[in-house]
Design a protein around this motif. Structure first.
Motif, PDB file in Angstrom:
ATOM      1  N   ILE A 385      -6.668 -18.063 -44.235  1.00 44.44           N
ATOM      2  CA  ILE A 385      -5.288 -18.387 -43.920  1.00 44.44           C
ATOM      3  C   ILE A 385      -5.098 -19.800 -43.381  1.00 44.44           C
ATOM      4  CG2 ILE A 385      -4.625 -15.985 -43.547  1.00 44.44           C
ATOM      5  CD1 ILE A 385      -4.909 -16.416 -40.581  1.00 44.44           C
ATOM      6  N   SER A 386      -6.167 -20.566 -43.255  1.00 44.38           N
ATOM      7  CA  SER A 386      -6.025 -21.991 -42.939  1.00 44.38           C
ATOM      8  C   SER A 386      -6.402 -22.804 -44.171  1.00 44.38           C
ATOM      9  CB  SER A 386      -6.899 -22.386 -41.748  1.00 44.38           C
ATOM     10  OG  SER A 386      -8.273 -22.213 -42.042  1.00 44.38           O
ATOM     11  N   ARG A 387      -5.712 -23.913 -44.366  1.00 42.61           N
ATOM     12  CA  ARG A 387      -5.981 -24.743 -45.544  1.00 42.61           C
ATOM     13  C   ARG A 387      -7.290 -25.500 -45.407  1.00 42.61           C
ATOM     14  NH1 ARG A 387      -1.879 -28.920 -46.567  1.00 42.61           N
ATOM     15  NH2 ARG A 387      -1.635 -29.033 -44.303  1.00 42.61           N
ATOM     16  N   PHE A 388      -7.665 -25.834 -44.160  1.00 43.13           N
ATOM     17  CA  PHE A 388      -8.835 -26.670 -43.933  1.00 43.13           C
ATOM     18  C   PHE A 388      -9.793 -26.001 -42.943  1.00 43.13           C
ATOM     19  CE2 PHE A 388      -5.125 -29.502 -44.548  1.00 43.13           C
ATOM     20  CZ  PHE A 388      -5.464 -29.986 -45.807  1.00 43.13           C
ATOM     21  N   THR A 389     -10.966 -26.583 -42.812  1.00 46.34           N
ATOM     22  CA  THR A 389     -11.955 -26.085 -41.863  1.00 46.34           C
ATOM     23  C   THR A 389     -11.437 -26.222 -40.435  1.00 46.34           C
ATOM     24  OG1 THR A 389     -14.218 -26.319 -41.042  1.00 46.34           O
ATOM     25  CG2 THR A 389     -13.109 -28.329 -41.746  1.00 46.34           C
ATOM     26  N   VAL A 390     -11.853 -25.294 -39.576  1.00 41.28           N
ATOM     27  CA  VAL A 390     -11.536 -25.388 -38.151  1.00 41.28           C
ATOM     28  C   VAL A 390     -12.811 -25.534 -37.318  1.00 41.28           C
ATOM     29  CG1 VAL A 390      -9.313 -24.223 -38.202  1.00 41.28           C
ATOM     30  CG2 VAL A 390     -11.402 -22.854 -38.065  1.00 41.28           C
ATOM     31  N   GLY A 391     -13.926 -25.872 -37.978  1.00 42.24           N
ATOM     32  CA  GLY A 391     -15.165 -26.157 -37.267  1.00 42.24           C
ATOM     33  C   GLY A 391     -15.673 -24.967 -36.475  1.00 42.24           C
ATOM     34  N   GLN A 392     -15.874 -25.179 -35.166  1.00 38.07           N
ATOM     35  CA  GLN A 392     -16.414 -24.132 -34.293  1.00 38.07           C
ATOM     36  C   GLN A 392     -15.306 -23.394 -33.525  1.00 38.07           C
ATOM     37  OE1 GLN A 392     -20.037 -23.258 -33.494  1.00 38.07           O
ATOM     38  NE2 GLN A 392     -19.880 -23.846 -35.635  1.00 38.07           N
ATOM     39  N   TRP A 393     -14.125 -23.368 -34.102  1.00 32.03           N
ATOM     40  CA  TRP A 393     -12.966 -22.658 -33.544  1.00 32.03           C
ATOM     41  C   TRP A 393     -13.257 -21.174 -33.343  1.00 32.03           C
ATOM     42  CZ3 TRP A 393     -10.645 -18.585 -36.093  1.00 32.03           C
ATOM     43  CH2 TRP A 393      -9.366 -18.194 -35.698  1.00 32.03           C
ATOM     44  N   GLU A 394     -12.609 -20.610 -32.300  1.00 25.84           N
ATOM     45  CA  GLU A 394     -12.578 -19.162 -32.114  1.00 25.84           C
ATOM     46  C   GLU A 394     -11.124 -18.715 -31.984  1.00 25.84           C
ATOM     47  OE1 GLU A 394     -16.647 -17.704 -30.172  1.00 25.84           O
ATOM     48  OE2 GLU A 394     -15.290 -18.619 -28.721  1.00 25.84           O
ATOM     49  N   PRO A 395     -10.830 -17.462 -32.357  1.00 18.43           N
ATOM     50  CA  PRO A 395      -9.428 -17.024 -32.440  1.00 18.43           C
ATOM     51  C   PRO A 395      -8.766 -16.793 -31.089  1.00 18.43           C
ATOM     52  CG  PRO A 395     -10.904 -15.234 -33.030  1.00 18.43           C
ATOM     53  CD  PRO A 395     -11.758 -16.448 -32.888  1.00 18.43           C
ATOM     54  N   ASN A 396      -7.493 -17.172 -31.027  1.00 20.68           N
ATOM     55  CA  ASN A 396      -6.619 -16.898 -29.896  1.00 20.68           C
ATOM     56  C   ASN A 396      -5.212 -16.837 -30.449  1.00 20.68           C
ATOM     57  OD1 ASN A 396      -5.537 -17.089 -27.009  1.00 20.68           O
ATOM     58  ND2 ASN A 396      -7.728 -17.478 -26.691  1.00 20.68           N
ATOM     59  N   PHE A 397      -4.490 -15.758 -30.188  1.00 23.06           N
ATOM     60  CA  PHE A 397      -3.156 -15.618 -30.763  1.00 23.06           C
ATOM     61  C   PHE A 397      -2.153 -15.163 -29.703  1.00 23.06           C
ATOM     62  CE2 PHE A 397      -4.980 -11.398 -31.184  1.00 23.06           C
ATOM     63  CZ  PHE A 397      -3.913 -10.528 -30.966  1.00 23.06           C
ATOM     64  N   ASP A 398      -0.893 -15.263 -30.016  1.00 25.05           N
ATOM     65  CA  ASP A 398       0.200 -14.927 -29.098  1.00 25.05           C
ATOM     66  C   ASP A 398       0.355 -13.410 -29.050  1.00 25.05           C
ATOM     67  OD1 ASP A 398       2.654 -14.534 -27.805  1.00 25.05           O
ATOM     68  OD2 ASP A 398       3.464 -16.429 -28.544  1.00 25.05           O
ATOM     69  N   LYS A 399      -0.235 -12.795 -28.038  1.00 22.38           N
ATOM     70  CA  LYS A 399      -0.238 -11.325 -27.946  1.00 22.38           C
ATOM     71  C   LYS A 399       1.136 -10.767 -27.607  1.00 22.38           C
ATOM     72  CE  LYS A 399      -5.151 -10.719 -26.906  1.00 22.38           C
ATOM     73  NZ  LYS A 399      -5.607 -12.093 -27.075  1.00 22.38           N
ATOM     74  N   GLU A 400       1.934 -11.493 -26.828  1.00 26.58           N
ATOM     75  CA  GLU A 400       3.279 -11.013 -26.486  1.00 26.58           C
ATOM     76  C   GLU A 400       4.159 -10.987 -27.729  1.00 26.58           C
ATOM     77  OE1 GLU A 400       1.503 -13.055 -24.535  1.00 26.58           O
ATOM     78  OE2 GLU A 400       1.182 -11.479 -23.028  1.00 26.58           O
ATOM     79  N   LEU A 401       4.066 -12.009 -28.559  1.00 21.98           N
ATOM     80  CA  LEU A 401       4.864 -12.057 -29.781  1.00 21.98           C
ATOM     81  C   LEU A 401       4.427 -10.968 -30.751  1.00 21.98           C
ATOM     82  CD1 LEU A 401       7.132 -13.658 -31.159  1.00 21.98           C
ATOM     83  CD2 LEU A 401       5.369 -15.065 -32.228  1.00 21.98           C
ATOM     84  N   TRP A 402       3.137 -10.727 -30.834  1.00 19.92           N
ATOM     85  CA  TRP A 402       2.634  -9.668 -31.698  1.00 19.92           C
ATOM     86  C   TRP A 402       3.131  -8.305 -31.205  1.00 19.92           C
ATOM     87  CZ3 TRP A 402       0.752  -8.366 -36.211  1.00 19.92           C
ATOM     88  CH2 TRP A 402       0.132  -7.129 -36.369  1.00 19.92           C
ATOM     89  N   ALA A 403       3.112  -8.088 -29.888  1.00 19.58           N
ATOM     90  CA  ALA A 403       3.511  -6.796 -29.344  1.00 19.58           C
ATOM     91  C   ALA A 403       4.995  -6.511 -29.571  1.00 19.58           C
ATOM     92  CB  ALA A 403       3.202  -6.751 -27.848  1.00 19.58           C
ATOM     93  N   THR A 404       5.827  -7.552 -29.523  1.00 17.50           N
ATOM     94  CA  THR A 404       7.276  -7.334 -29.615  1.00 17.50           C
ATOM     95  C   THR A 404       7.819  -7.478 -31.027  1.00 17.50           C
ATOM     96  OG1 THR A 404       7.654  -9.666 -29.029  1.00 17.50           O
ATOM     97  CG2 THR A 404       7.674  -8.036 -27.240  1.00 17.50           C
ATOM     98  N   LYS A 405       7.247  -8.392 -31.827  1.00 19.78           N
ATOM     99  CA  LYS A 405       7.802  -8.702 -33.148  1.00 19.78           C
ATOM    100  C   LYS A 405       6.842  -8.417 -34.301  1.00 19.78           C
ATOM    101  CE  LYS A 405      11.620 -10.553 -31.461  1.00 19.78           C
ATOM    102  NZ  LYS A 405      12.958  -9.939 -31.667  1.00 19.78           N
ATOM    103  N   LYS A 406       5.581  -8.130 -33.984  1.00 20.52           N
ATOM    104  CA  LYS A 406       4.532  -7.969 -34.990  1.00 20.52           C
ATOM    105  C   LYS A 406       4.413  -9.228 -35.869  1.00 20.52           C
ATOM    106  CE  LYS A 406       2.721  -4.072 -33.875  1.00 20.52           C
ATOM    107  NZ  LYS A 406       3.180  -4.096 -32.479  1.00 20.52           N
TER     108      LYS A 406
END
Length: 445
Positions: A385-406
């Motif tokens: 889902i990313s166009r380019f490499t993110v190197g040594q990235w690890e995931p972090n996402f907006d949990k409040e937005l996911w909980a309320t709006k999916k």
């Protein structure tokens, strides 16, 4: 033209075997569902992974249709930013505070309380507590650094905030050092604007080991899982353990309902899954909970020659294991410091019968990948889902937005990481938010 689109066009005019028609249709549908957008905020420090370590919890959060984030800029200054949800324009504020960005442990964790105040904790690796909150609600301007309770605030690592259903704010961290640390919990009352100690030693390493945990908050309470580490060496990680609190963290119980006598120790902890030492078991991954209150823990370890992502989950009172086979080459975890690892630690989301994992893998050019399955079928599909490499990235996402709006909004930056807390020499890279309006679905057969 996109390969999937070409395939879709061909199905209208070209007669092919039905199996290829089905594959083409599925690919087109998935790409249409994802609707990925990118929103750039500014340039960030990228010589190591301090901006993108998974244990930031949270790098991104939403309160009353305003989204907030934080990161270190190329000079090591802490930057705060906010925007109205889905707006392209970010308000960016460089704070007067800096962090020791040369150590990837020294991440930034943020939260918004129910009154709209921004709380920030940053720059910790067995060091004194660094904490501040905004001067006024909805502001990015922080007040002076302050103590919380003044107790157990000398050797802090892995700070994280969580919003509780009762409106209070939870803060937890490790007190002590790797291989001999304890878990501390504090709670903030929005009405009094005061912190109090909730647990001074929830999980006790008995001065012999540390608990490396992940936590989530659901409608029914607080869920924690962890692995034990017997020394500073990551190879000594072992045993996935579990605890739950239905009263805001005051008392804790096992999945059976049996109450824990606190503090929880190695001898008393419930085993969600037994994993021996020297299994390349990673620590500090992620967990979530479904609408019925069943916890899902994701991690990776090696039990058949290759470390693979796995999901340990509770259903009908029984712990279960869901395997994957995404990674193809073996590797071994060992030693100390922040490691350079071929795969990231995974994040996990669940929505009714759908399970999603977020990760990156060198075998997929280190792009952000979304893996998903219907829990009835347990057959995985993968989408980059990313166009380019993110190197040594690890995931972090907006949990409040996911909980309320999916809706899935992912904190993203292309970062490097030399093994054992080293630094790479790279140019500063943009900090971005990737927005997915809809996630792919698989219908059970």
């Amino acid at each position: 033209m996109n390969r999937n689109l070409r395939m879709c066009s061909s199905t209208v005019t070209v007669v092919v075997k039905s199996v290829f028609l089905m594959i083409a249709f599925f690919s087109c549908t998935v790409n249409a569902q994802l609707q990925i957008k990118e929103s750039e905020i500014g340039l960030g420090w990228s010589n190591n992974s301090v901006n993108t370590v998974i244990f930031r919890s949270s790098a991104l959060t939403t309160f009353k249709k305003v989204q907030y984030t934080a990161y270190y800029n190329p000079e090591g200054k802490m930057v705060l930013a906010k925007r109205k949800i889905n707006s392209k324009k970010w308000d960016v504020f460089e704070t007067p505070y800096s962090g020791n960005v040369k150590d990837a442990h020294n991440d930034i964790s943020i939260a918004i309380d129910d009154a709209g105040y921004l709380h920030v904790s940053w720059d910790h690796h067995d060091t004194r507590l660094r904490y501040a909150k905004s001067k006024v609600p909805f502001s990015l301007e922080l007040g002076e650094e302050q103590a919380m309770t003044g107790k157990d605030e000398v050797k802090v690592t892995y700070p994280e905030f969580h919003n509780l259903p009762n409106g209070k704010l939870l803060f937890c961290y490790r007190s002590g050092a790797s291989g001999r640390g304890n878990m501390i919990m504090k709670v903030y009352d929005v009405k009094t604007q005061k912190w109090t100690s909730l647990q001074n030693n929830l999980i006790d390493g008995e001065n012999q080991r540390s608990a490396y945990w992940q936590m989530c908050v659901g409608k029914k309470g607080i869920y924690i899982s962890w692995v034990w580490r017997e020394s500073w060496d990551v190879s000594t990680n072992n045993t996935i353990c579990y605890a739950f609190s239905a009263d805001g963290g005051k008392t804790w119980q096992k999945s059976t309902g049996e109450k824990y006598n606190l503090p929880i120790t190695k001898a008393t902890a419930e085993h969600a899954w037994d994993v021996p030492q020297n299994s390349s078991l990673i620590n500090q991954t992620a967990m979530t909970v479904d609408d019925s209150g069943n916890p899902y823990i994701t991690t990776y370890w090696n039990n058949d020659g290759i470390p693979q992502y796995k999901v340990v989950y509770l259903l009908d009172g029984k712990w279960n294991l869901l395997n994957t086979d995404f990674h193809k080459k073996s590797f071994t975890l060992g030693g100390g410091g922040t490691k350079r690892i071929p795969i990231s630690r995974p994040e996990i989301l669940v929505n009714k019968s759908m399970l999603y994992l977020l990760f990156r893998d060198e075998e997929r050019d280190n792009k952000i990948t979304l893996a998903y399955t219907n829990l009835d079928e347990k057959q995985w599909k993968l989408e980059d889902i990313s166009r380019f490499t993110v190197g040594q990235w690890e995931p972090n996402f907006d949990k409040e937005l996911w909980a309320t709006k999916k809706q899935l909004h992912i904190f993203s930056q292309n970062v490097s990481q030399a093994d054992g807390e080293g630094l790479a020499k790279v140019e500063p890279q943009p900090v971005q938010v990737l927005e997915l309006k809809k996630l792919p679905l698989l219908q059970a057969k």
